[in-house]
Scaffold this active site. Structure first.
Site, mmCIF file in Angstrom:
data_model
loop_
_atom_site.group_PDB
_atom_site.id
_atom_site.type_symbol
_atom_site.label_atom_id
_atom_site.label_comp_id
_atom_site.label_asym_id
_atom_site.label_seq_id
_atom_site.Cartn_x
_atom_site.Cartn_y
_atom_site.Cartn_z
ATOM 1 C CG ASN A 220 -5.786 1.515 9.441
ATOM 2 O OD1 ASN A 220 -4.755 1.252 8.848
ATOM 3 N ND2 ASN A 220 -6.619 0.639 10.044
ATOM 4 C CE LYS B 65 4.068 -3.459 17.790
ATOM 5 N NZ LYS B 65 3.864 -4.365 19.024
ATOM 6 C CG LEU B 66 -3.766 0.749 19.617
ATOM 7 C CD1 LEU B 66 -4.281 0.630 20.991
ATOM 8 C CD2 LEU B 66 -4.609 1.291 18.534
ATOM 9 C CG HIS C 3 -9.802 -3.567 8.571
ATOM 10 N ND1 HIS C 3 -8.910 -3.962 9.591
ATOM 11 C CD2 HIS C 3 -10.800 -4.201 8.292
ATOM 12 C CE1 HIS C 3 -9.219 -4.885 9.981
ATOM 13 N NE2 HIS C 3 -10.469 -5.246 9.308
ATOM 14 C CG ASP D 240 -9.327 -2.110 12.827
ATOM 15 O OD1 ASP D 240 -8.371 -1.519 12.206
ATOM 16 O OD2 ASP D 240 -9.299 -3.374 12.761
ATOM 17 C CG ASN E 48 -2.092 -0.823 0.927
ATOM 18 O OD1 ASN E 48 -3.134 -0.443 0.062
ATOM 19 N ND2 ASN E 48 -2.080 -2.031 1.575
ATOM 20 C CD GLU F 91 -5.938 -3.728 1.383
ATOM 21 O OE1 GLU F 91 -4.965 -3.127 2.116
ATOM 22 O OE2 GLU F 91 -6.083 -4.795 1.941
#
Ligand code: GRF
Length: 203
Positions: A110, A94-95, A112, A153, A17, A182
């Protein structure tokens, strides 16, 4: 401003991506420039992709700092030094520190590999997502681009694209079909965010 939006991309793995975003920027689909690539893993192939493009990279390991706060402060300082306008998560596992999420409110996205809010949340990544979709018997899956908040998410959904689930799909074949979409969706969605087309306040 919108021609020169400065983008940081956070990765953990292959970075396909990331590549789509770099290519989108070069092709003029994305009115912004990828200027910094951050990974939590030193061996992520996406770092090689970035280096091949002459993009500055950084391996962010919060545990190497004296405290989580010190790690967050360093990351935020580095983002500010580079005048980053938008943060794009592309497979980042990771957060982000909450101070970074707050500082970049509505300027972090983000991607997903499913139709959120289904098949999201902690532990729902990679093959786990596609296995769960196949186990459910759903006839379609897809891609979601969403704003990032402090919950996995969870932030506002900006864009979704549907992808059919075929009868003989494996998690790998479904993942490949989703990933192809994506790469098409992400540069376009980020471009729309930068151009203010989602009606969210860009700060
Ligand atoms: C993608 O499927 C993305 O949706 C998810 O992680 C994967 C990253 O793949 N968040 P890549 O590193 O961009 O190839």
């Amino acid at each position: 401003m919108e021609q020169t939006a400065r983008i940081a991309v956070f990765i953990s793995g292959s970075g396909s991506n990331l590549q789509a975003l770099i290519d989108g920027s070069k092709a003029g689909i994305l009115s912004g420039k990828i200027v910094w690539v951050v990974s939590n893993r030193a061996k992520a192939y996406g770092l090689t992709r970035a280096e091949n493009e002459g993009i500055e990279t950084f391996v962010f390991k919060p545990k190497k700092y004296p405290s989580p706060e010190a790690a967050a402060e360093d990351l935020l300082n580095k983002l500010r030094e580079r005048k980053i306008d938008y943060i794009t998560l592309a497979g980042y596992m990771k957060l982000l520190p909450s101070s970074v999420v707050a500082a970049y409110d509505k300027r972090i996205v983000n991607i997903h590999p499913a139709l959120l809010p289904k098949y999201g949340g902690k532990g729902m990544y990679g093959h786990h997502v596609h296995e769960a979709v196949l186990a459910s018997g759903d006839k379609e899956s897809g891609v979601t681009v969403h704003l990032v908040d402090e919950i996995y998410d969870h932030g506002k959904i900006l864009e979704q694209m549907r992808v059919p689930v075929l009868p003989d799909d494996t998690p790998e074949s479904l993942a490949a079909r989703v990933l192809e979409q994506e790469h098409k969706l992400y540069p376009r969605a980020l471009n729309k965010l930068i151009r203010g087309e989602y009606g969210v306040n860009n700060g």
